[in-house]
Each structure stands twice: as C-alpha cells, then as structure tokens.
Design a protein around this motif. Structure first.
Motif, PDB file in Angstrom:
ATOM      1  N   PHE A 330      -7.374   8.286   4.197  1.00  0.00           N
ATOM      2  CA  PHE A 330      -7.219   7.266   3.157  1.00  0.00           C
ATOM      3  C   PHE A 330      -5.946   7.510   2.365  1.00  0.00           C
ATOM      4  O   PHE A 330      -5.167   6.580   2.112  1.00  0.00           O
ATOM      5  CB  PHE A 330      -8.427   7.272   2.229  1.00  0.00           C
ATOM      6  CG  PHE A 330      -8.213   6.463   0.969  1.00  0.00           C
ATOM      7  CD1 PHE A 330      -8.288   5.083   0.994  1.00  0.00           C
ATOM      8  CD2 PHE A 330      -7.930   7.096  -0.238  1.00  0.00           C
ATOM      9  CE1 PHE A 330      -8.070   4.329  -0.161  1.00  0.00           C
ATOM     10  CE2 PHE A 330      -7.722   6.365  -1.400  1.00  0.00           C
ATOM     11  CZ  PHE A 330      -7.795   4.977  -1.362  1.00  0.00           C
ATOM     12  N   ALA A 331      -5.721   8.761   1.959  1.00  0.00           N
ATOM     13  CA  ALA A 331      -4.535   9.079   1.171  1.00  0.00           C
ATOM     14  C   ALA A 331      -3.261   8.788   1.957  1.00  0.00           C
ATOM     15  O   ALA A 331      -2.296   8.218   1.428  1.00  0.00           O
ATOM     16  CB  ALA A 331      -4.573  10.548   0.741  1.00  0.00           C
ATOM     17  N   LEU A 332      -3.236   9.170   3.220  1.00  0.00           N
ATOM     18  CA  LEU A 332      -2.064   8.913   4.045  1.00  0.00           C
ATOM     19  C   LEU A 332      -1.848   7.415   4.260  1.00  0.00           C
ATOM     20  O   LEU A 332      -0.713   6.924   4.224  1.00  0.00           O
ATOM     21  CB  LEU A 332      -2.209   9.620   5.392  1.00  0.00           C
ATOM     22  CG  LEU A 332      -2.268  11.158   5.334  1.00  0.00           C
ATOM     23  CD1 LEU A 332      -2.582  11.726   6.716  1.00  0.00           C
ATOM     24  CD2 LEU A 332      -0.961  11.727   4.808  1.00  0.00           C
ATOM     25  N   GLY A 333      -2.940   6.689   4.477  1.00  0.00           N
ATOM     26  CA  GLY A 333      -2.829   5.240   4.660  1.00  0.00           C
ATOM     27  C   GLY A 333      -2.371   4.542   3.399  1.00  0.00           C
ATOM     28  O   GLY A 333      -1.576   3.584   3.445  1.00  0.00           O
ATOM     29  N   LEU A 334      -2.855   4.995   2.246  1.00  0.00           N
ATOM     30  CA  LEU A 334      -2.446   4.383   0.980  1.00  0.00           C
ATOM     31  C   LEU A 334      -0.968   4.647   0.715  1.00  0.00           C
ATOM     32  O   LEU A 334      -0.236   3.754   0.282  1.00  0.00           O
ATOM     33  CB  LEU A 334      -3.303   4.927  -0.156  1.00  0.00           C
ATOM     34  CG  LEU A 334      -3.022   4.352  -1.557  1.00  0.00           C
ATOM     35  CD1 LEU A 334      -3.146   2.840  -1.575  1.00  0.00           C
ATOM     36  CD2 LEU A 334      -3.958   4.977  -2.586  1.00  0.00           C
ATOM     37  N   ARG A 335      -0.526   5.869   0.989  1.00  0.00           N
ATOM     38  CA  ARG A 335       0.904   6.168   0.814  1.00  0.00           C
ATOM     39  C   ARG A 335       1.756   5.238   1.676  1.00  0.00           C
ATOM     40  O   ARG A 335       2.765   4.685   1.202  1.00  0.00           O
ATOM     41  CB  ARG A 335       1.185   7.625   1.178  1.00  0.00           C
ATOM     42  CG  ARG A 335       2.671   7.980   1.085  1.00  0.00           C
ATOM     43  CD  ARG A 335       2.953   9.415   1.481  1.00  0.00           C
ATOM     44  NE  ARG A 335       2.602   9.701   2.880  1.00  0.00           N
ATOM     45  CZ  ARG A 335       2.795  10.871   3.461  1.00  0.00           C
ATOM     46  NH1 ARG A 335       3.311  11.878   2.778  1.00  0.00           N
ATOM     47  NH2 ARG A 335       2.454  11.063   4.732  1.00  0.00           N
ATOM     48  N   ALA A 336       1.364   5.051   2.928  1.00  0.00           N
ATOM     49  CA  ALA A 336       2.136   4.196   3.827  1.00  0.00           C
ATOM     50  C   ALA A 336       2.122   2.742   3.366  1.00  0.00           C
ATOM     51  O   ALA A 336       3.158   2.059   3.392  1.00  0.00           O
ATOM     52  CB  ALA A 336       1.580   4.308   5.250  1.00  0.00           C
TER      53      ALA A 336
END
Length: 419
Positions: A330-336
């Motif tokens: 989730f964190a990686l997807g939100l950053r992207a």
C-alpha cells in the motif's frame, strides 16, 4: 496485543505531529475551489466569509522527554492530560472555545475579539500556576490577536501558523509569550510585568514574556465539559482513573485498550512554482486541495478489509493496518500514485501496540510508539520520495530495493530500512 504496559523511550517529537490541534479537511471549501477559476480573486472570495478575528492561544509541553524515558504509553497520556484539562477549564472560563481535537501534547483555544486582553492573561497566569502545582509537566503558551480563517472548526492562515510555531518552538515550560498585537490591547495601567523576548521578532512583530500580573480567582472555573479528546470515551474514562504509581492498573488498561497494529504515516511535500503561489490565500487553498487529492488517492488504494484511514490533516495522512504484510505494498503504491499526480511524499511504517478508535466527534485518532517511530522516520530522517520500514515491519516485507540505514536522534540509535 501485549499483557504488559508497553515501555517506549520517547524523544522530544514523540507526541508532536504537525497540526495536532487541527480537525479534518474542509472538503466543501475544497470542492468550491476546484469548481472556481482558481485565481487569486477566487481564493479571496471563497475565504472571505471564513475570516474571524480574535485571540489564538496555543500550548505545547516542556519537560515531557525526561519524564517519558521509562514510562509506558498510558502513563505518558495521563501526564499530558493534566495540563490540557487545566487549560481548558480556565480558557473556557474566560470565554474561549476549544479549537480542533487536542491530540498529542498540544492544545488550542480561540477567544473572540471582544475578550478583554487583561482578563485572558489573568486566566492564563492562574492556569500556569495550577499546572505547576498539580502536574508533572509544564507547558509553554503563545497568545496572538489577529485574523484567521475558521474552516470546519480549525484556524488556518499565516497568523495561525505563526503563533503555533512560536508556542511549539520558542516557549519554555511555565511561560506565557504574547505578541505585540496582544500587548497593545492592554490598558496603560494593566499591572502585568512584560519583558521583550530578544531575537523573537518575526511575522507577528515583537514578542513579550508575561513575567507576573493579576491572577484570575483562586477557584478554578467549572470546565465546559471535556476538552476535545482524541480518544474513545470509554478509554478516556479509564485514563482518568489511572494512577501512574499503580503498575497493575496500567497493565490491565493496556490489555484492555491496546492492540498490535501497523501504522503507515505519509507526509506529502509542498507544491510550488505555480502562478499565484505568492498569494497566501491561493497557497492555503492549493495546499488543502493537495491534501484532499492525497486522501482520495489513499482511499482508492486502501484494501477493503484489515485497514482504515485514521485521518488526513494538513500534509499528513495516517493509516492503520491489522497486519504489516499488506501495509508495505500500500505504501509503495501510494507513493507511486502521488508521484504520478505530481506530489512527492515521505512514508514511515512501524508495528506495535497502539490505541485507536472513534473520538467523540465521530473521527478517528491514534496514539502509540509506532506512530512516533513512523513520524520520526518519515518527517525527520527520510529524504523526499523515501519509504521507511522499521525492523518490525521489515521482517514481513520483501526488502528488494531497500537499504539498512542507521541514525542517532537525541542520543537514541535508530535502525530501519529505506527504499
């Protein structure tokens, strides 16, 4: 969950997230801004009806670091509760109203322009006396008279930001610091002893320390109910029963109220370089718009089960996951997704016992060492664009692309993974 009171060695930022006293986003205003031409004239028109004039009173704790070195979460929450209850009683007794939700160790009151400046300072001096007599930590208080934007119960604008900065960074425990605009509203024979604070002149003009003066009556006024607590009511009722010396009760309450969860804390960067960015009203509305877009993106990516949005306030967004596994993607997807929308961010993740639930106003809030750890990594140590995983989260993650980093903050060694 643990049956023991979690002991965390908190440092100065442990209970001090940005805009802790602010409520949620004023989404109606954001929608009006989006539907407008987004010009400086539009910004002034939309914000014009929200201008309010009066006294903003902001407090921040001092001495919490030393006392919290060996205390558990519940004991720390009990420590910071005392000054807030005293300030709320005397502040509302002098005609003020609480602003936002008093999360962490911060408190904020607003007094209308009709308030007598001497009456307000007398109440605050008495409150400081009472805090010094009955509480284990002290607070510094900043007071400014000015114009603010009252948006959904929170005070916004350059003057609101400046007095918050003054209280949080330039006051000491037991101190009352007032701006030039407050001093000017005292009569010639006011009886207060003021000393100008050297080197403190800034956007609010000269700043004075109130050394002495007439006090409000000896008896504390009846409090106008609870201050706006950032906790579920059932927990707060238990917190009021807590004796810091009663380790058994603290352990029982920890077992009852704390749960093992994973915290994802996101801080977005400020946008700049656009036309109109030098107009304060435009800057304010664009910032709110970016926060709303961050919120919309986070909700779109959030799993349907096992995760909730805790809050989005200013540049911060906080999410809570039942398990660390889904939190990392989730964190990686939100950053992207935020990068694709033109926003940079910094993200911190940590797992451990936290207190979370619905507050009396219907929102959510969160407290615990994982919030502090995630904040320290994301807000203080990470470069723009970084995702930081504590060792507790990293044990459940694919660490490809992450690097082990070490920092020493306030004498405390911190090790985490950054990628």
């Amino acid at each position: 969950m643990t049956s023991e009171t979690p002991v965390a060695r908190h440092d100065p930022g442990a209970f001090d997230l940005a805009r802790d006293a602010a409520p949620g986003l004023p989404l109606t205003l954001v929608e009006q801004w989006r539907a407008s031409g987004r010009t400086a004239a539009d910004a002034r028109r939309l914000l014009g009806s929200h201008v309010t004039t009066g006294f903003s009173v902001v407090s921040d704790s001092a001495g919490l670091t030393k006392l919290s070195r060996s205390l558990g979460l519940l004991e720390v929450l009990a420590l910071i509760d005392g000054p807030k209850r005293v300030l709320h009683a005397y502040g509302t007794g002098a005609g003020g109203r609480a602003v936002g939700v008093w999360a962490a160790d911060n408190a904020q009151l607003f007094h209308p322009a009709s308030t007598d400046a001497g009456t307000l300072l007398s109440a605050l001096l008495r409150a400081q006396d009472e805090i010094g007599r009955t509480c284990r930590i002290r607070v510094g208080i900043g007071v400014h008279h000015g114009d603010y934007y009252d948006l959904d119960g929170g005070l916004y604008g350059a003057e609101a930001d400046a007095i918050e900065h003054l209280a949080e960074n330039d006051t000491e425990g037991g101190e009352i610091a007032i701006t030039e605009a407050v001093a000017e509203r005292l009569p010639a024979d006011h009886g207060f002893v003021l000393r100008r604070k050297d080197g403190q002149d800034g956007p609010l003009g000269a700043v004075y320390r109130v050394l002495d003066g007439p006090r409000a009556g000896d008896a504390a006024p009846p409090a106008d109910g609870w201050y706006p607590i950032p906790y579920p009511e059932a927990f707060y009722e238990d917190l009021l029963r807590l004796d810091p010396q009663d380790a058994g009760l603290a352990a029982t309450l920890a077992e009852k109220h704390l749960r093992e969860r994973t915290v994802v804390l996101v801080e977005r960067g400020e946008a700049g370089g656009e036309d109109g960015a030098d107009v304060p009203e435009v800057t304010l509305l664009r910032g709110l718009d970016l926060s709303a877009r961050m919120r919309e993106t986070g909700l779109r990516l959030l799993p349907g089960e096992g995760a909730v949005e805790v809050k989005v306030a200013g540049p911060l967004a906080i999410y809570l996951f039942d398990d660390p596994g889904p939190a990392v993607p989730f964190a990686l997807g939100l950053r992207a997704a935020l990068a694709e929308a033109g926003m940079t961010c910094r993200v911190g993740l940590d797992s451990g016992p936290v207190l979370s639930g619905r507050t009396p106003d219907g929102g959510r809030d969160l407290a615990g060492a994982p919030v502090n750890q995630a904040s320290k990594m994301a807000q203080d140590l990470a470069p723009p664009g970084a995702v930081c995983l504590s060792e507790a989260v990293a044990a459940h993650a694919d660490l490809g692309g992450f690097t082990l980093v070490r920092h020493t903050v306030s004498g405390v060694d911190m090790t985490f993974y950054q990628g």
